[in-house]
Design an enzyme around this catalytic site. Sequence first.
Site, PDB file in Angstrom:
ATOM      1  N   LYS A 147      53.735  43.625  33.252  1.00 58.32           N
ATOM      2  CA  LYS A 147      52.797  42.837  32.444  1.00 58.32           C
ATOM      3  C   LYS A 147      51.561  43.651  32.077  1.00 58.32           C
ATOM      4  O   LYS A 147      51.092  43.610  30.933  1.00 58.32           O
ATOM      5  CB  LYS A 147      52.409  41.554  33.185  1.00 58.32           C
ATOM      6  CG  LYS A 147      51.505  40.619  32.397  1.00 58.32           C
ATOM      7  CD  LYS A 147      51.638  39.195  32.892  1.00 58.32           C
ATOM      8  CE  LYS A 147      50.997  38.983  34.244  1.00 58.32           C
ATOM      9  NZ  LYS A 147      49.609  38.495  34.158  1.00 58.32           N
ATOM     10  N   SER A 148      51.021  44.383  33.029  1.00 56.59           N
ATOM     11  CA  SER A 148      49.818  45.169  32.752  1.00 56.59           C
ATOM     12  C   SER A 148      50.060  46.181  31.644  1.00 56.59           C
ATOM     13  O   SER A 148      49.245  46.338  30.724  1.00 56.59           O
ATOM     14  CB  SER A 148      49.362  45.896  34.027  1.00 56.59           C
ATOM     15  OG  SER A 148      48.968  44.982  35.026  1.00 56.59           O
ATOM     16  N   ARG A 186      48.606  46.411  27.561  1.00 61.29           N
ATOM     17  CA  ARG A 186      47.925  47.630  27.125  1.00 61.29           C
ATOM     18  C   ARG A 186      48.690  48.333  26.007  1.00 61.29           C
ATOM     19  O   ARG A 186      48.076  48.945  25.123  1.00 61.29           O
ATOM     20  CB  ARG A 186      47.726  48.557  28.328  1.00 61.29           C
ATOM     21  CG  ARG A 186      46.659  48.045  29.305  1.00 61.29           C
ATOM     22  CD  ARG A 186      46.774  48.725  30.665  1.00 61.29           C
ATOM     23  NE  ARG A 186      45.669  48.398  31.562  1.00 61.29           N
ATOM     24  CZ  ARG A 186      45.573  47.281  32.271  1.00 61.29           C
ATOM     25  NH1 ARG A 186      46.531  46.348  32.173  1.00 61.29           N
ATOM     26  NH2 ARG A 186      44.548  47.068  33.076  1.00 61.29           N
ATOM     27  N   ARG A 198      38.278  30.082  34.635  1.00 60.58           N
ATOM     28  CA  ARG A 198      38.084  31.384  35.267  1.00 60.58           C
ATOM     29  C   ARG A 198      36.822  32.062  34.734  1.00 60.58           C
ATOM     30  O   ARG A 198      36.619  32.165  33.530  1.00 60.58           O
ATOM     31  CB  ARG A 198      39.307  32.275  35.039  1.00 60.58           C
ATOM     32  CG  ARG A 198      40.563  31.693  35.644  1.00 60.58           C
ATOM     33  CD  ARG A 198      41.798  32.489  35.299  1.00 60.58           C
ATOM     34  NE  ARG A 198      41.800  33.806  35.919  1.00 60.58           N
ATOM     35  CZ  ARG A 198      42.803  34.666  35.797  1.00 60.58           C
ATOM     36  NH1 ARG A 198      43.851  34.360  35.058  1.00 60.58           N
ATOM     37  NH2 ARG A 198      42.751  35.833  36.394  1.00 60.58           N
ATOM     38  N   ASP A 250      48.043  41.041  43.427  1.00 57.32           N
ATOM     39  CA  ASP A 250      48.864  39.938  42.926  1.00 57.32           C
ATOM     40  C   ASP A 250      50.003  39.563  43.864  1.00 57.32           C
ATOM     41  O   ASP A 250      50.674  38.543  43.643  1.00 57.32           O
ATOM     42  CB  ASP A 250      49.457  40.310  41.560  1.00 57.32           C
ATOM     43  CG  ASP A 250      48.411  40.318  40.466  1.00 57.32           C
ATOM     44  OD1 ASP A 250      47.432  39.556  40.578  1.00 57.32           O
ATOM     45  OD2 ASP A 250      48.547  41.095  39.506  1.00 57.32           O
ATOM     46  N   LYS A 264      41.507  34.234  40.453  1.00 58.03           N
ATOM     47  CA  LYS A 264      42.739  34.471  39.711  1.00 58.03           C
ATOM     48  C   LYS A 264      43.088  33.220  38.898  1.00 58.03           C
ATOM     49  O   LYS A 264      42.224  32.402  38.608  1.00 58.03           O
ATOM     50  CB  LYS A 264      43.862  34.848  40.682  1.00 58.03           C
ATOM     51  CG  LYS A 264      43.728  36.263  41.259  1.00 58.03           C
ATOM     52  CD  LYS A 264      43.960  37.297  40.182  1.00 58.03           C
ATOM     53  CE  LYS A 264      44.004  38.710  40.722  1.00 58.03           C
ATOM     54  NZ  LYS A 264      44.291  39.691  39.643  1.00 58.03           N
TER      55      LYS A 264
END
Length: 454
Positions: free
Chosen positions: A27-28, A32, A128, A326, A353
Site C-alpha cells: 500500500k505504501s 507513492r 484523525r 501496522d 491510526k
Amino acid sequence: MTELTLRPLSAHQSAALSGRIAVPGDKSISHRSLILATLAVGESTVSGLLESEDVLNTAAAMQAMGAAVRRDDEGIWHVGGVGVGSLLEPEAPLDFGNAGTGVRLVMGMVASHPIAAMMIGDASLSRRPMGRVLDPLRQFGAEVIARSGDRLPLALRGPATPAPISYRVPVPSAQVKSAVLLAGLNTPGITTVIEPVPTRDHTERMLTGFGASLDMSIDNEGARVIRLHGRPELKPQAMVVPADPSSAAFAIVAATIVPGSEVVVENVMLNPTRTGLFQTLAEMGADLTFENTREEGGEEVADIRVRSARLKGVTVPPSRAPSMIDEYPVLAVAAACAEGSTVMEGLAELRVKESDRLAAVSAGLAANGIEHEAGADSLVVHGRKSPIGGGTVETHLDHRIAMSFLVLGLVADKPVTVDDVAIIATSFPGFIDLMRGLGADLREGADLAEGESA
C-alpha cells in the site's frame, strides 16, 4: 463522503491451513507510485498496484490534478505525469475515503504548488488529527483552513513562492517525513528532514529512482539527515510493486498459530524498515523460511514459507515500533496464543491510526477473554494455548482490527465475530476469499453470538 454498510463475519476454529498465495501489492509503495508518476514528465507504468479503495482514491486525486491515469487490460497502470510545478487545481473536493496515507502525502504534494484543494474523507479519516503533517507544511508557506484539531474536511492552498525548511520530525512518522519531502520537490533550494528514529524509507528510494537529488547522512546525535534539492525534473519510470508485508502478516500469523498449517506467501517485500513483525515472530519461535530471495522494483523480496509452531512470549523493544507499527494488532493475536506474556511498548502512534488502534485491540481482546493490560503507549498480552473467543469485536472502521480478530477466531475455543468486514476492502480486497482458500472457516454474520444483532 464515503458511506459504508456494516457486514459482520465470524471466524471459527479451523483445520490446518495450507496453500501458496500472493497477497496484494504494498500500500505504501502504491500510493507513492501514483504520486511520483504524476510529478514526473511523461508516462510511467505501475505493475502490481494495490487496487484497494484507498489507493484508487489516490489515483482519482492524481487525475483531478491533471494526470492521465488508466488501467490496461493486463492490469498495468499508466500514469501520464504533468511534472513538478504543473499540478492543476482540482475542480471538486478530493475524497480520500479511509486513506490516511493518501491524504497526508497529497497534502505535502499540494503544499508547495500555487493551487488550492479541499480534502475530505469518511467518518474514520475525519476523526484523525492532521496537525503533525500540517505544521511543517505551514512553514513552507501553505495556508490551511481546517476543523478544530486540524481535522478533515480541510482546504489547503500552496504559496506562490514556497520557502525551503529544515524540519526535525518530533515523533517517528514516515508520513510526516514523506509529506515534507514531497513539498520540497516544488520548493527552490534545499529542504532538510532530520529523522532521529528511522522509519520506512520508500519515499527516499523512489525519489532517487525518479531522478531527484537527495543527500543522506547521519549527524553527531545519530539522527538521519535527508537533504532534497528542489525543483528537479522527475523522469518517468516502469515500477513493480512488491507484495505488502503488512497484508502478508495476517496469513503468516494464521499459519503460525493454527496447528498443522503450512503456507507459502509469495513475493513479500523485505525492506528492513518493514520487517519488525517477522523478526519478532522469529524470536517468539515461529517457523519462517525465506525462499527465492531476489530484488524487484528496487526492493528485496522473498517467498515466505510458514509452518505452525508453538510460540512463547517476548518483550518487543520500543525501537522496533516504526518497522511494524501496522502489525501490532495481529501480533497481539499471536501473543494471545503464546506461552507466557508478550510486552509491547512504544505504541503511541497506534492512538492516531484509522481508529484508536490500541484501544480497539484492547477492547477486542477483552471481548474474547484474553488477559491483557493496556497503557498509554503499551500493551501486555498474557497468552494461553487456546484462546477463549466468543466475543464480537467493534472494528471502528479499521481494516486491520477486522482482519486481526478474524485470525484469532481460527484458533479460539468459540467463534470470534467482527462487526464489519466491508472496511477490509480499503487495503486488502479479496482477503476473505484468500483465507477461505487456505482453509479458514469464515462465515457470514448469521453466526453472531446469541442475543446480539448486526
